[in-house]
Design an enzyme around this catalytic site. Structure first.
Site, PDB file in Angstrom:
ATOM      1  N   SER A  97      -1.638 -20.152 -93.975  1.00  0.00           N
ATOM      2  CA  SER A  97      -1.324 -20.759 -92.683  1.00  0.00           C
ATOM      3  C   SER A  97      -0.236 -19.985 -91.931  1.00  0.00           C
ATOM      4  O   SER A  97      -0.412 -18.835 -91.580  1.00  0.00           O
ATOM      5  CB  SER A  97      -0.935 -22.223 -92.898  1.00  0.00           C
ATOM      6  N   ASP A 237      -1.217 -20.464 -85.024  1.00  0.00           N
ATOM      7  CA  ASP A 237      -0.652 -19.892 -86.249  1.00  0.00           C
ATOM      8  C   ASP A 237      -1.725 -19.053 -86.946  1.00  0.00           C
ATOM      9  O   ASP A 237      -2.826 -18.860 -86.412  1.00  0.00           O
ATOM     10  CB  ASP A 237      -0.074 -20.975 -87.165  1.00  0.00           C
ATOM     11  N   ASP A 239      -3.876 -19.343 -89.318  1.00  0.00           N
ATOM     12  CA  ASP A 239      -5.238 -19.832 -89.566  1.00  0.00           C
ATOM     13  C   ASP A 239      -5.742 -20.725 -88.440  1.00  0.00           C
ATOM     14  O   ASP A 239      -6.785 -21.364 -88.559  1.00  0.00           O
ATOM     15  CB  ASP A 239      -5.347 -20.541 -90.917  1.00  0.00           C
ATOM     16  N   ASP A 241      -4.970 -23.594 -87.089  1.00  0.00           N
ATOM     17  CA  ASP A 241      -5.084 -25.057 -87.095  1.00  0.00           C
ATOM     18  C   ASP A 241      -3.895 -25.704 -86.398  1.00  0.00           C
ATOM     19  O   ASP A 241      -3.800 -26.923 -86.307  1.00  0.00           O
ATOM     20  CB  ASP A 241      -5.251 -25.601 -88.521  1.00  0.00           C
TER      21      ASP A 241
END
Length: 440
Positions: A97, A237, A239, A241
């Site tokens: 992440s 960010d 990833d 999400d």
């Protein structure tokens, strides 16, 4: 030993997240989920270590008889969507992440694209440590294939969340993809919807993911919004999400103000199910007070978008999120999706007829003060002598408190929130002295 944290398994690549852990964890996952189609989807972000982990996961899954579909760098919410859309038994996302490039992690999804329950996670951990997997032989060994064109499915899905009567013609947008998983998909979507798009931090090299970029470092985005005189800026960010919004003046929109504006938008369009939202215990009391005037109820969860989703399911809600930028529109996504959130934000901006600095500034936040204490032990807070009484004193003063241990460090985190900043500081000092005397 516990493997799973609040969002999958995470740690330093090559040290904690090794090929051996990755392979065995994948096998444990495969043996704990119902096998129907025999397919598992695997995606990743742009970290160099993703190659190592991906190959180990594929090895483990094929060894226990699964066929693996590898789709390369894609956002975490895309894995959730595509796992269900492609009729897979489960999905795996390789990402840490918002963490630096040297970390990595493994997130799991069930066949419907949902994050796993704690019960399933415990079963996987148990199977992992038993380490006696049922390896297949002969024709029962699985196979893998890489598919590079599934990005189109996800783009169509994301665009369908944007109101059909609107377009982004004439709107200048700056996108910061953090050199992460959204580096292709985010500019494609905004370009196809007609925006004038400027994209920054979209050249991943395996080591620059989240590096002074994206949702964790929106300062560059803020300066570019001012430089290009853009209408709005969005930072994702690693990833994708999580979302951070920057207004046309280059000011970063507070996460709770963003949640409040979007809840208000859904309410006005009669699309806020049960006229309620879910947030975490970290969200500001000013948000709750603002929404109360529209009859919108606020439910709170533990920290983590997984727990927000649990509360949403419990009360049949379709909107919730964290002040950190994880925002869930469950009508369009099973998890926090930065791209869905960005499109809903820009739809609200257009329909409001206002500048972003006005549209996302609908209320004032309560003053919040916080600190952390390094502790030598972590006894249950309710068992600390005198803790209940001192916390009740804070509540009697009309102030909200949050006292919790860090999940990753030997620290106690303390937060006090109320209408007067000076009084909040006094109460925080009082709590700090008390817990220091008990835990340090």
């Amino acid at each position: 030993m516990k493997l799973f944290g609040t969002d999958g398994v995470r740690g330093k690549a090559g040290e904690v997240i090794t090929p051996f852990l990755s392979m065995n964890l994948a096998m444990a996952f495969g043996e704990c989920i119902p096998k129907k189609t025999g397919k598992i989807l695997v995606g990743k972000d742009t970290r160099r270590s993703g190659y190592m982990i991906e190959n180990a996961i594929v090895s483990g899954l094929t060894a226990i008889g699964f066929d693996v579909i590898q789709i390369g760098p894609m956002p975490t919410p895309a894995i959730a969507f595509l796992t269900e859309d492609m009729r897979c038994d489960g999905g795996i996302m390789i990402s840490a992440s918002h963490n630096p490039y040297y970390d990595n992690g493994i997130k799991f999804f069930d066949s419907e694209g949902n994050k796993l329950s704690q019960d399933i996670e415990k079963q996987i951990e148990k199977r992992y440590f038993e380490n006696n997997f049922e390896l297949k032989t002969n024709k029962e060994i699985g196979k893998s294939k890489r598919i590079d064109d599934v990005i189109g499915r996800y783009i169509v899905h994301i665009k369908s969340s944007f109101p059909k009567h609107l377009n982004l013609n004439g709107l200048r947008v700056v996108l910061d993809t953090a050199n992460g998983a959204a580096y292709k998909v985010a500019p494609t979507i905004f370009n196809e919807l007609g925006a004038d798009v400027i994209t920054i931090n979209d050249n991943p090299n395996g080591f620059n993911i989240n590096l002074n970029a994206g949702a964790m470092h929106p300062e560059m985005l803020a300066s570019k919004v001012r430089e290009y005189r853009a209408d709005i800026g969005f930072a994702f960010d690693g990833d994708a999400d999580r979302l951070v919004v920057v207004d046309e003046k280059g000011n970063i929109v507070d996460g709770d103000k963003l949640l409040g504006a979007l809840a208000y938008y859904l309410h006005k369009k009669n699309k806020l199910r049960n006229n309620a939202i879910a947030v975490t215990v970290m969200s500001n009391g000013g948000l709750e007070e603002f929404l109360k005037q529209y009859g919108i109820k606020v439910y709170r969860s533990a920290v983590g978008d997984k727990y927000v989703l649990e509360v949403m399911k419990k009360y049949d809600l379709n909107f919730g999120g964290e002040q950190s930028g994880h925002i869930i529109f469950s009508d369009y996504a099973k998890t926090g999706d930065g791209l869905v959130s960005a499109l809903q934000s820009v739809a609200y901006l257009i329909e409001s007829g206002k500048k972003a600095s006005e549209a996302f500034n609908l209320f004032e936040l309560y003053p919040q003060v916080q600190t952390s204490i390094v502790v030598s032990q972590k006894p249950p807070l309710e068992k600390i002598d005198g803790a209940k009484n001192i916390l009740k004193e804070v509540e009697k003063e009309g102030y909200r408190h949050l006292v919790r241990y860090s999940g990753t460090e030997n620290k106690l985190r303390l937060l006090v929130e109320g209408k007067d900043n000076k009084k909040a500081k006094e109460l925080l000092d009082k709590l700090t002295k008390f817990f220091k005397s008990k835990l340090v």
